[in-house]
Scaffold this motif. Sequence first.
Motif, short mmCIF file in Angstrom:
data_model
loop_
_atom_site.label_atom_id
_atom_site.label_comp_id
_atom_site.label_asym_id
_atom_site.label_seq_id
_atom_site.Cartn_x
_atom_site.Cartn_y
_atom_site.Cartn_z
N LEU A 63 0.82 -1.22 0.00
CA LEU A 63 0.00 0.00 0.00
C LEU A 63 0.85 1.26 0.00
CD1 LEU A 63 -2.89 -1.16 2.34
CD2 LEU A 63 -2.86 -1.01 -0.17
N ASP A 64 2.03 1.19 0.58
CA ASP A 64 2.94 2.34 0.53
C ASP A 64 3.37 2.61 -0.91
OD1 ASP A 64 4.38 4.33 2.17
OD2 ASP A 64 6.15 3.36 1.29
N LEU A 65 3.62 1.56 -1.68
CA LEU A 65 3.95 1.73 -3.10
C LEU A 65 2.76 2.28 -3.88
CD1 LEU A 65 6.00 -1.56 -3.67
CD2 LEU A 65 6.90 0.78 -3.60
N VAL A 66 1.57 1.85 -3.52
CA VAL A 66 0.36 2.38 -4.16
C VAL A 66 0.22 3.87 -3.84
CG1 VAL A 66 -2.17 2.27 -4.22
CG2 VAL A 66 -0.82 0.15 -4.21
N LEU A 67 0.46 4.23 -2.59
CA LEU A 67 0.41 5.65 -2.22
C LEU A 67 1.39 6.47 -3.04
CD1 LEU A 67 0.12 5.88 1.67
CD2 LEU A 67 -1.53 6.61 -0.04
N GLN A 68 2.59 5.95 -3.21
CA GLN A 68 3.58 6.70 -4.00
C GLN A 68 3.10 6.87 -5.43
OE1 GLN A 68 6.29 8.25 -2.60
NE2 GLN A 68 6.13 9.28 -4.58
N HIS A 69 2.48 5.85 -5.98
CA HIS A 69 1.90 5.95 -7.33
C HIS A 69 0.85 7.07 -7.35
CE1 HIS A 69 -0.04 4.77 -11.10
NE2 HIS A 69 -1.18 4.91 -10.45
N CYS A 70 0.01 7.12 -6.33
CA CYS A 70 -1.04 8.15 -6.28
C CYS A 70 -0.43 9.55 -6.20
CB CYS A 70 -1.97 7.90 -5.08
SG CYS A 70 -2.94 6.38 -5.25
N VAL A 71 0.60 9.70 -5.40
CA VAL A 71 1.28 11.00 -5.30
C VAL A 71 1.91 11.36 -6.64
CG1 VAL A 71 3.23 12.21 -4.23
CG2 VAL A 71 1.68 10.86 -2.81
N ASP A 72 2.64 10.41 -7.22
CA ASP A 72 3.33 10.67 -8.49
C ASP A 72 2.38 11.05 -9.62
OD1 ASP A 72 5.68 10.04 -7.18
OD2 ASP A 72 5.89 8.05 -8.09
N HIS A 73 1.16 10.51 -9.58
CA HIS A 73 0.19 10.75 -10.65
C HIS A 73 -0.94 11.70 -10.24
CE1 HIS A 73 2.30 7.11 -11.99
NE2 HIS A 73 2.08 7.62 -13.19
N GLN A 74 -0.75 12.36 -9.12
CA GLN A 74 -1.73 13.33 -8.60
C GLN A 74 -3.14 12.74 -8.54
OE1 GLN A 74 -1.05 16.74 -11.11
NE2 GLN A 74 0.75 17.34 -9.93
N LEU A 75 -3.22 11.56 -7.95
CA LEU A 75 -4.49 10.87 -7.78
C LEU A 75 -4.89 10.89 -6.31
CD1 LEU A 75 -3.65 7.75 -9.97
CD2 LEU A 75 -5.20 9.62 -10.57
N PRO A 76 -6.17 10.71 -6.03
CA PRO A 76 -6.57 10.57 -4.62
C PRO A 76 -6.00 9.26 -4.07
CG PRO A 76 -8.45 10.23 -6.08
CD PRO A 76 -7.31 10.66 -6.94
N ALA A 77 -5.94 9.17 -2.77
CA ALA A 77 -5.34 8.01 -2.10
C ALA A 77 -6.21 6.76 -2.26
CB ALA A 77 -5.11 8.31 -0.63
N LEU A 78 -5.86 5.92 -3.20
CA LEU A 78 -6.59 4.67 -3.40
C LEU A 78 -6.56 3.80 -2.15
CD1 LEU A 78 -5.36 3.87 -7.02
CD2 LEU A 78 -7.74 4.31 -6.33
N THR A 79 -5.56 3.97 -1.33
CA THR A 79 -5.44 3.15 -0.12
C THR A 79 -6.53 3.46 0.90
OG1 THR A 79 -3.88 4.71 0.86
CG2 THR A 79 -2.96 2.86 -0.39
N ALA A 80 -7.22 4.58 0.76
CA ALA A 80 -8.35 4.89 1.65
C ALA A 80 -9.49 3.90 1.44
CB ALA A 80 -8.84 6.31 1.41
N LEU A 81 -9.45 3.17 0.34
CA LEU A 81 -10.48 2.18 0.02
C LEU A 81 -10.24 0.84 0.71
CD1 LEU A 81 -10.54 2.97 -3.77
CD2 LEU A 81 -12.40 3.47 -2.18
#
Length: 187
Positions: free
Chosen positions: A74-92
């Motif tokens: 999930l930390d890697l997913v968060l980094q992807h979200c930050v890098d691509h200016q997306l909302p935090a998918l990990t909140a799901l």
Amino acid sequence: MSGLPGTWREPRRDVEFPYQEALRIWAEAAIPALEKVASTYGDYSTYQELSEILFEKTGVRTRQLLPNWIRYVLDLVLQHCVDHQLPALTALVVNKDTGMVGDGFNAWLWRTGRDSIHDPLKLEEVAAEERLQCYRQYSSKVPVDAKPQLTREYKRSLDRQAPPKPVSTCPNCMMVLPVSGQCGTCD
């Protein structure tokens, strides 16, 4: 202790699979899986459900306990979200029993320039805001007036913790008043 490896790729259960590579592969599979969750307004996943999807999609499995590896994914997913200016998918992704995000959700706050939140309710409210942003990003069926929503499980736990509502009593005799509000003893 078994001589089998801790992490492997099916069908080669007897061959160790590189752990860092497993984390990367799981994260790559987690992103579209969570985008799919976000495509249904109000949906979310448990850590266990996500892990089963990752194992199924990648064929990479581990004998480690879920909390010991999913946080890195999930930390890697968060980094992807930050890098691509997306909302935090990990909140799901929430705990199946409590409906709460994990402590790792604070990493999102830190990465987006906000302070960590240690109050569980406040953290859940921020996670609910992020879930709503995810739905808006990935779902075409979000009501215009949609508001952030706590998970069903977390709402239930809050309801159980709520103090009982005070009962109305007659100011003269102190007897509990019926729903009508009229004291049957004094009136």
